[in-house]
Design a protein around this motif. Structure first.
Motif, PDB file in Angstrom:
ATOM      1  N   ILE A  70       0.853  -1.203   0.000  1.00  0.00           N
ATOM      2  CA  ILE A  70       0.000   0.000   0.000  1.00  0.00           C
ATOM      3  C   ILE A  70       0.885   1.248   0.000  1.00  0.00           C
ATOM      4  O   ILE A  70       0.599   2.235  -0.682  1.00  0.00           O
ATOM      5  CB  ILE A  70      -0.972  -0.003   1.207  1.00  0.00           C
ATOM      6  CG1 ILE A  70      -1.898  -1.218   1.110  1.00  0.00           C
ATOM      7  CG2 ILE A  70      -1.789   1.284   1.257  1.00  0.00           C
ATOM      8  CD1 ILE A  70      -2.792  -1.452   2.304  1.00  0.00           C
ATOM      9  N   TYR A  88     -10.760   4.059  -0.105  1.00  0.00           N
ATOM     10  CA  TYR A  88     -10.173   2.986  -0.916  1.00  0.00           C
ATOM     11  C   TYR A  88      -9.092   2.263  -0.108  1.00  0.00           C
ATOM     12  O   TYR A  88      -8.933   1.050  -0.215  1.00  0.00           O
ATOM     13  CB  TYR A  88      -9.538   3.545  -2.194  1.00  0.00           C
ATOM     14  CG  TYR A  88     -10.504   4.159  -3.176  1.00  0.00           C
ATOM     15  CD1 TYR A  88     -11.877   3.944  -3.069  1.00  0.00           C
ATOM     16  CD2 TYR A  88     -10.055   4.952  -4.225  1.00  0.00           C
ATOM     17  CE1 TYR A  88     -12.759   4.525  -3.971  1.00  0.00           C
ATOM     18  CE2 TYR A  88     -10.929   5.529  -5.131  1.00  0.00           C
ATOM     19  CZ  TYR A  88     -12.282   5.317  -4.995  1.00  0.00           C
ATOM     20  OH  TYR A  88     -13.153   5.892  -5.880  1.00  0.00           O
ATOM     21  N   LEU A  96      -8.811  -1.644   0.550  1.00  0.00           N
ATOM     22  CA  LEU A  96      -7.598  -2.362   0.161  1.00  0.00           C
ATOM     23  C   LEU A  96      -7.037  -3.156   1.339  1.00  0.00           C
ATOM     24  O   LEU A  96      -6.636  -4.321   1.201  1.00  0.00           O
ATOM     25  CB  LEU A  96      -6.562  -1.318  -0.302  1.00  0.00           C
ATOM     26  CG  LEU A  96      -5.514  -1.737  -1.294  1.00  0.00           C
ATOM     27  CD1 LEU A  96      -6.138  -2.231  -2.573  1.00  0.00           C
ATOM     28  CD2 LEU A  96      -4.621  -0.516  -1.620  1.00  0.00           C
ATOM     29  N   ASP A 113      -9.214  -6.142   2.004  1.00  0.00           N
ATOM     30  CA  ASP A 113      -8.974  -7.178   0.979  1.00  0.00           C
ATOM     31  C   ASP A 113      -7.734  -8.000   1.296  1.00  0.00           C
ATOM     32  O   ASP A 113      -7.624  -9.154   0.910  1.00  0.00           O
ATOM     33  CB  ASP A 113      -8.798  -6.542  -0.409  1.00  0.00           C
ATOM     34  CG  ASP A 113     -10.099  -5.977  -0.946  1.00  0.00           C
ATOM     35  OD1 ASP A 113     -11.155  -6.259  -0.351  1.00  0.00           O
ATOM     36  OD2 ASP A 113     -10.039  -5.240  -1.954  1.00  0.00           O
TER      37      ASP A 113
END
Ligand code: SF4
Length: 310
Positions: free
Chosen positions: A254, A267, A271, A274
Motif C-alpha cells: 500500500i 479505498y 484495500l 482485501d
C-alpha cells in the motif's frame, strides 16, 4: 558518467553527462546543481563526441547490455545545448543494443536541429513547469531570449513529430506554480503533448534557492487530481522515493501505491480489508512512515509527505 542507478521512470539507467556544470538555458529556482553559471542558448561542442561514445561503450561492456534499461543523457545542465548530441546518440546505438533517453528542459525544441537530434532517442522527457509567462520566468529563470510561447510551440511540434516514448515532468514549487489556475493551465498543455506518462515532481534535494519549498500535501493531491482529470491513469507522482525498493508486507504494498499517487482513505480501507489487514492499524503505520492525510473536494486522501534529502 554514472550508474547504472535505479530510476522509477527509466529502470536501470546509465547516466551520461555531456554538458559541464553548469551550462543551461534555464536557472531553475529548484535546480539541485545550483545556480546556472553559464546561461546560454547557443549550441556548441563541449566534449569530443567520440570520447563520450567510447566512454559509454566501455561502461556498457563492463556492466553488460542486459543490465541497462536506458543510457540516459541527464547532465548538470541542458543536454540539447550539445551540438554533437545526435552524433553521440547515433554512435552509441550503432555499437550497442541499448535504448537511449534524453531528459530535456524543452527550451530549444523550437530549433529543427534539436528536434532532429532528439528523434534519434527512444525516450524523451520534456520539462513543463508553467503555463503563464510570469510563472515561467519565476520558476525556470530562462535566458532572456526565450519566450514561453516559442518554447511551448517547439514542444508541441516535437510531440507531433516524435514516434518514440514521450514523457513529461512538472516540478511543483510551493507558492509559485501550485496555484489552482496554473495547475489547470499546465495540465492542459501537458495533455496536448499526449505523453505516455506525466510525472509530477517536487523538490527533494537542496535547491538552488534556499527558500524553495515543496508544496503542501493538500496541493500535491490537488495537482494530481487536476492532472488526472485530463490525463487519466497516465499521471504519477515523483516524491523522492525512487529506488527505495518495495517491502514484502501488505502495508509495504500500500505504501508503494501512495509513493506513486494519492490514495483515497475509503479505498485504503477497502484495500486493507482485501488483504486481511486492520485498516486502522495500516493507516497508523503509514502515518508513522511519513504519510499525511490531505483533503481535496471533500475527500480525504493519504499521500506521502515530500522531504528534502541532504
Ligand atoms: S533545466 Fe535542469 S539543469 Fe537547467 S537549471 Fe533547470 S533543473 Fe537545472
Amino acid at each position: 558518467m554514472f550508474g547504472p542507478v535505479p530510476s522509477r521512470r527509466l529502470g536501470r539507467s546509465l547516466g551520461v553527462n555531456n554538458i559541464p556544470p553548469k551550462h543551461c538555458s534555464y536557472s531553475c529556482i529548484y535546480c539541485q546543481v545550483g545556480r546556472t553559471s553559464r546561461l546560454m542558448v547557443e549550441r556548441k561542442k563541449f566534449f569530443d563526441p567520440k570520447a563520450i561514445v567510447e566512454a559509454v561503450l566501455q561502461r556498457i561492456g563492463e556492466v553488460g547490455e542486459m543490465n541497462i534499461d536506458y543510457v540516459t543523457f541527464v547532465p548538470d545542465g541542458e543536454p540539447t545545448l550539445d551540438s554533437k548530441l545526435g552524433e553521440e546518440i547515433r554512435g552509441i546505438k550503432r555499437n550497442a543494443d541499448v535504448k537511449i533517453a534524453v531528459l530535456t528542459n524543452s527550451s530549444l525544441l523550437w530549433r529543427q536541429d534539436v528536434r532532429r537530434d532528439l528523434m534519434e532517442a527512444d525516450l524523451v522527457s520534456l520539462k513543463i513547469d508553467a503555463s503563464n509567462p510570469k510563472v515561467y520566468r519565476r520558476i525556470n529563470r530562462p535566458h532572456p531570449s526565450l519566450s514561453l510561447k516559442t518554447v511551448l510551440r517547439g514542444a508541441a511540434c516535437f510531440s507531433e513529430e516524435y514516434s518514440g516514448i514521450l514523457i513529461t515532468e512538472t516540478m511543483l514549487v510551493s507558492g509559485i506554480n501550485d496555484v489552482s489556475g496554473e495547475l489547470r493551465g499546465i495540465a492542459s498543455i501537458v495533455a496536448s503533448m499526449n505523453p505516455g506518462k506525466a510525472y509530477i515532481a517536487v523538490p527533494t534535494r537542496p535547491p538552488a534557492e534556499e527558500w524553495v519549498k515543496p508544496p503542501s500535501s493538500d496541493k500535491i493531491v490537488e495537482a494530481y487530481e487536476v492532472f488526472r482529470e485530463v490525463l487519466g491513469g497516465r499521471v504519477e507522482l515523483l516524491l523522492g522515493y525512487e529506488g527505495s525498493g518495495f517491502h514484502a508486507s501488505g502495508v509495504g504494498e500500500i505504501e508503494a501505491i501512495i509513493n506513486v499517487h494519492p490514495l483515497r482513505i475509503d479505498y485504503l480501507e477497502q484495500l486493507a480489508l482485501d488483504k486481511g489487514l486492520d485498516p486502522g492499524r495500516v493507516l497508523e503505520e503509514l502515518l508513522g512512515r511519513g504519510a499525511r492525510i490531505a483533503e481535496y473536494r471533500g475527500y480525504k486522501f493519504l499521500v506521502k509527505r515530500p522531504r528534502l534529502n541532504a
